[in-house]
Motif scaffolding. Structure first.
Motif, PDB file in Angstrom:
ATOM      1  N   GLU A   1      49.443  25.535  44.219  1.00  0.00           N
ATOM      2  CA  GLU A   1      49.896  26.619  43.348  1.00  0.00           C
ATOM      3  C   GLU A   1      48.792  26.979  42.351  1.00  0.00           C
ATOM      4  O   GLU A   1      48.591  28.158  42.028  1.00  0.00           O
ATOM      5  CB  GLU A   1      51.172  26.197  42.614  1.00  0.00           C
ATOM      6  N   ASP A   2      48.060  25.967  41.887  1.00  0.00           N
ATOM      7  CA  ASP A   2      46.922  26.229  41.002  1.00  0.00           C
ATOM      8  C   ASP A   2      45.822  26.982  41.745  1.00  0.00           C
ATOM      9  O   ASP A   2      45.162  27.852  41.179  1.00  0.00           O
ATOM     10  CB  ASP A   2      46.368  24.916  40.445  1.00  0.00           C
ATOM     11  N   GLN A   3      45.610  26.632  43.023  1.00  0.00           N
ATOM     12  CA  GLN A   3      44.617  27.349  43.821  1.00  0.00           C
ATOM     13  C   GLN A   3      44.959  28.829  43.910  1.00  0.00           C
ATOM     14  O   GLN A   3      44.098  29.691  43.711  1.00  0.00           O
ATOM     15  CB  GLN A   3      44.544  26.738  45.218  1.00  0.00           C
ATOM     16  N   PHE A   4      46.193  29.139  44.184  1.00  0.00           N
ATOM     17  CA  PHE A   4      46.575  30.529  44.340  1.00  0.00           C
ATOM     18  C   PHE A   4      46.532  31.278  43.011  1.00  0.00           C
ATOM     19  O   PHE A   4      46.181  32.465  42.966  1.00  0.00           O
ATOM     20  CB  PHE A   4      47.962  30.625  44.979  1.00  0.00           C
ATOM     21  N   THR A   5      46.849  30.593  41.924  1.00  0.00           N
ATOM     22  CA  THR A   5      46.718  31.219  40.604  1.00  0.00           C
ATOM     23  C   THR A   5      45.259  31.543  40.312  1.00  0.00           C
ATOM     24  O   THR A   5      44.922  32.624  39.815  1.00  0.00           O
ATOM     25  CB  THR A   5      47.270  30.283  39.513  1.00  0.00           C
ATOM     26  N   ALA A   6      44.363  30.599  40.628  1.00  0.00           N
ATOM     27  CA  ALA A   6      42.928  30.826  40.423  1.00  0.00           C
ATOM     28  C   ALA A   6      42.424  31.954  41.312  1.00  0.00           C
ATOM     29  O   ALA A   6      41.577  32.757  40.903  1.00  0.00           O
ATOM     30  CB  ALA A   6      42.155  29.539  40.709  1.00  0.00           C
ATOM     31  N   LEU A   7      42.959  32.048  42.516  1.00  0.00           N
ATOM     32  CA  LEU A   7      42.535  33.099  43.439  1.00  0.00           C
ATOM     33  C   LEU A   7      42.939  34.473  42.919  1.00  0.00           C
ATOM     34  O   LEU A   7      42.160  35.432  42.981  1.00  0.00           O
ATOM     35  CB  LEU A   7      43.152  32.842  44.810  1.00  0.00           C
ATOM     36  N   THR A   8      44.130  34.570  42.394  1.00  0.00           N
ATOM     37  CA  THR A   8      44.570  35.842  41.807  1.00  0.00           C
ATOM     38  C   THR A   8      43.669  36.236  40.642  1.00  0.00           C
ATOM     39  O   THR A   8      43.259  37.404  40.518  1.00  0.00           O
ATOM     40  CB  THR A   8      46.030  35.729  41.345  1.00  0.00           C
ATOM     41  N   ALA A   9      43.357  35.285  39.782  1.00  0.00           N
ATOM     42  CA  ALA A   9      42.511  35.592  38.626  1.00  0.00           C
ATOM     43  C   ALA A   9      41.121  36.040  39.053  1.00  0.00           C
ATOM     44  O   ALA A   9      40.519  36.919  38.425  1.00  0.00           O
ATOM     45  CB  ALA A   9      42.408  34.367  37.728  1.00  0.00           C
ATOM     46  N   ALA A  10      40.603  35.458  40.138  1.00  0.00           N
ATOM     47  CA  ALA A  10      39.245  35.772  40.577  1.00  0.00           C
ATOM     48  C   ALA A  10      39.164  37.065  41.379  1.00  0.00           C
ATOM     49  O   ALA A  10      38.199  37.824  41.244  1.00  0.00           O
ATOM     50  CB  ALA A  10      38.696  34.617  41.413  1.00  0.00           C
ATOM     51  N   LEU A  11      40.174  37.334  42.193  1.00  0.00           N
ATOM     52  CA  LEU A  11      40.080  38.457  43.130  1.00  0.00           C
ATOM     53  C   LEU A  11      40.942  39.650  42.753  1.00  0.00           C
ATOM     54  O   LEU A  11      40.670  40.772  43.176  1.00  0.00           O
ATOM     55  CB  LEU A  11      40.478  37.991  44.532  1.00  0.00           C
ATOM     56  N   PHE A  12      41.981  39.401  41.969  1.00  0.00           N
ATOM     57  CA  PHE A  12      42.885  40.477  41.575  1.00  0.00           C
ATOM     58  C   PHE A  12      43.048  40.445  40.058  1.00  0.00           C
ATOM     59  O   PHE A  12      44.155  40.185  39.552  1.00  0.00           O
ATOM     60  CB  PHE A  12      44.248  40.300  42.251  1.00  0.00           C
ATOM     61  N   PRO A  13      41.995  40.663  39.312  1.00  0.00           N
ATOM     62  CA  PRO A  13      42.052  40.475  37.853  1.00  0.00           C
ATOM     63  C   PRO A  13      43.108  41.332  37.177  1.00  0.00           C
ATOM     64  O   PRO A  13      43.764  40.881  36.237  1.00  0.00           O
ATOM     65  CB  PRO A  13      40.642  40.842  37.385  1.00  0.00           C
ATOM     66  N   SER A  14      43.301  42.560  37.616  1.00  0.00           N
ATOM     67  CA  SER A  14      44.309  43.408  36.977  1.00  0.00           C
ATOM     68  C   SER A  14      45.701  42.861  37.224  1.00  0.00           C
ATOM     69  O   SER A  14      46.555  42.858  36.336  1.00  0.00           O
ATOM     70  CB  SER A  14      44.216  44.849  37.493  1.00  0.00           C
TER      71      SER A  14
END
Length: 423
Positions: free
Chosen positions: A399-412
């Motif tokens: 779940e932390d991985q996916f949260t980090a992925l959203t922050a990195a690739l989908f910042p808005s």
């Protein structure tokens, strides 16, 4: 929206209306839909993440088996290579010429596909390793084309939860190193993978390690192994890229000793269920069935990691070679013994408290394997209590991985999510 099989992994496949104009265009890339269940499981994990966190995303694939990906997951897909016979040995002059032409055409095809996306995700898989035989002009070249195109065209390329390992072949190592350097985001499925890339000259200071993506997939509700069945996951194993000179010798020993092991289990009255993780494993399954003529030995034909988990949940014990066979067994909480051929399997087993139950796939010894198997079964009750705790922790870390992925690739999207949480 086209629904995937079971309605679980589907994501938006077509753009439409005002919402479609602002939807992120996301590509997934890799040897997907080509028969390897582990690769497809990694894809399913990422599609589940996208469906849950970014349901508006418009997703398609550039992959090895586009027809299978579209049929199973309900997303448009394009063939990875211009030449359809890319992964067949080219012996005739025409095939050699076609394969060579494909190497000239593929850079343009890859760039044209990458240009259409905001983000491209490479979901898991051992894309930065050579622990199985491969040539630099195969997938390493394709991955480099992807990452170079992303850097040139401004498309963010994300290597998500991938595997890496030391590589001896210089051209392969060079392509892998530059692919990693050119990616906008990297995370690894174990610490040895990150260390391997650091040793190859990649700055990994900001790269994180998370469990393999397959740990985020749902597992059967509860293990039920009470019938004495042993699942044996086999593999068309010939060693790694540096073992080509000994490939047939390694394979012959692996097969002979696995047959001895299965025969011994059957002689003890144990039911044995043979499992595979890739279509190329079928000859190994057939050879064992031919050599061990017993009604106690049967074979399954799994079509997904979910199918593998159902088989393993019903077993008392699992003995397996393929990395994702091991993950499936561990996900179900079934005591597991690994025939290991790379550091990834050893790291996985150690992280699950099973480090002592590893056996070298290159030097299988049926007698020693039986000893380890019996020792493992003596701890069965204990392991059935501890393994679910460890796998649940792995799922939570993802779940932390996916949260980090959203922050990195989908910042808005990440900002909007944070705003909603704060309100």
């Amino acid at each position: 929206m086209t629904a995937a099989r079971g309605g679980e992994a589907g994501v938006t496949a077509e753009r439409g209306g005002e919402a479609g104009k602002s939807a992120a265009r996301v590509g997934v890339f890799g040897l997907l839909g080509s028969g390897n269940l582990g690769n497809d499981g990694s894809l399913e994990a990422v599609l589940r993440y996208l469906r849950a966190a970014h349901p508006e995303a418009v997703v398609d694939a550039l992959c090895g088996g586009p027809e299978a990906v579209t049929s199973r997951y309900g997303i448009p897909a394009t063939r990875l290579h211009w030449y359809r016979g890319e992964y067949r040995t080219a012996s005739r002059a025409g095939a050699v010429a076609a394969k060579g032409l494909g190497k000239l055409v593929d850079p343009f095809r890859t760039a044209a596909w990458v240009r259409r996306h905001d983000v491209v995700i490479v979901p898991g898989m051992g894309v930065l390793e050579a622990t199985l035989p491969l040539r630099w002009w195969g997938f390493p070249y394709s991955l480099f084309l992807l990452c170079a195109s992303g850097r040139l065209l401004g498309t963010r390329i994300a290597l998500v939860g991938v595997g890496a390992a030391p590589i001896g072949n210089r051209p392969t190592r060079t392509l892998v190193r530059w692919s990693a350097r050119l990616a906008a985001y990297r995370s690894y499925r174990d610490a040895p993978s990150r260390e391997a890339m650091r040793a190859m000259g990649v700055d990994t200071a900001r790269d994180e390690v998370y469990p393999d993506l397959a740990f985020s997939l749902p597992a059967p509700s509860a293990p039920s192994g009470q019938g004495g069945t042993v699942c044996v996951g086999v593999m068309a194993f010939h060693g790694g890229n540096d073992d080509r000179a000994r490939a047939e010798e390694i394979h012959r020993r692996y097969l002979e000793q696995t047959i001895r092991f299965v025969r011994a289990l059957a002689a003890d009255g144990r039911a044995v269920r043979l499992l595979s993780g890739d279509g190329v494993d079928a000859p190994v399954v057939a050879a064992i069935l031919d050599a061990v003529d017993s009604p106690l030995v049967t074979a399954a034909e799994p079509a997904s990691l979910a199918d593998l988990m159902k088989e393993m949940a019903a077993a008392d014990t699992v003995v397996a070679t393929r990395y994702h066979n091991l993950i499936c067994a561990l996900k179900t909480g079934t005591p597991t013994l690994a025939l290991t051929y790379a550091a990834k399997s050893e790291a996985l087993m150690a992280g699950m408290g099973l480090g002592e139950y590893c056996h070298p796939a290159r030097e299988v010894d049926a007698d020693r394997l039986l000893e380890q198997f019996r020792a493992l079964e003596q701890r069965s009750a204990e392991l059935r209590r501890t393994l679910p705790v460890r796998t649940l922790d792995a799922a939570r870390r993802l779940e932390d991985q996916f949260t980090a992925l959203t922050a990195a690739l989908f910042p808005s999207a990440g900002h909007a999510h944070a705003t909603r949480e704060a309100s």
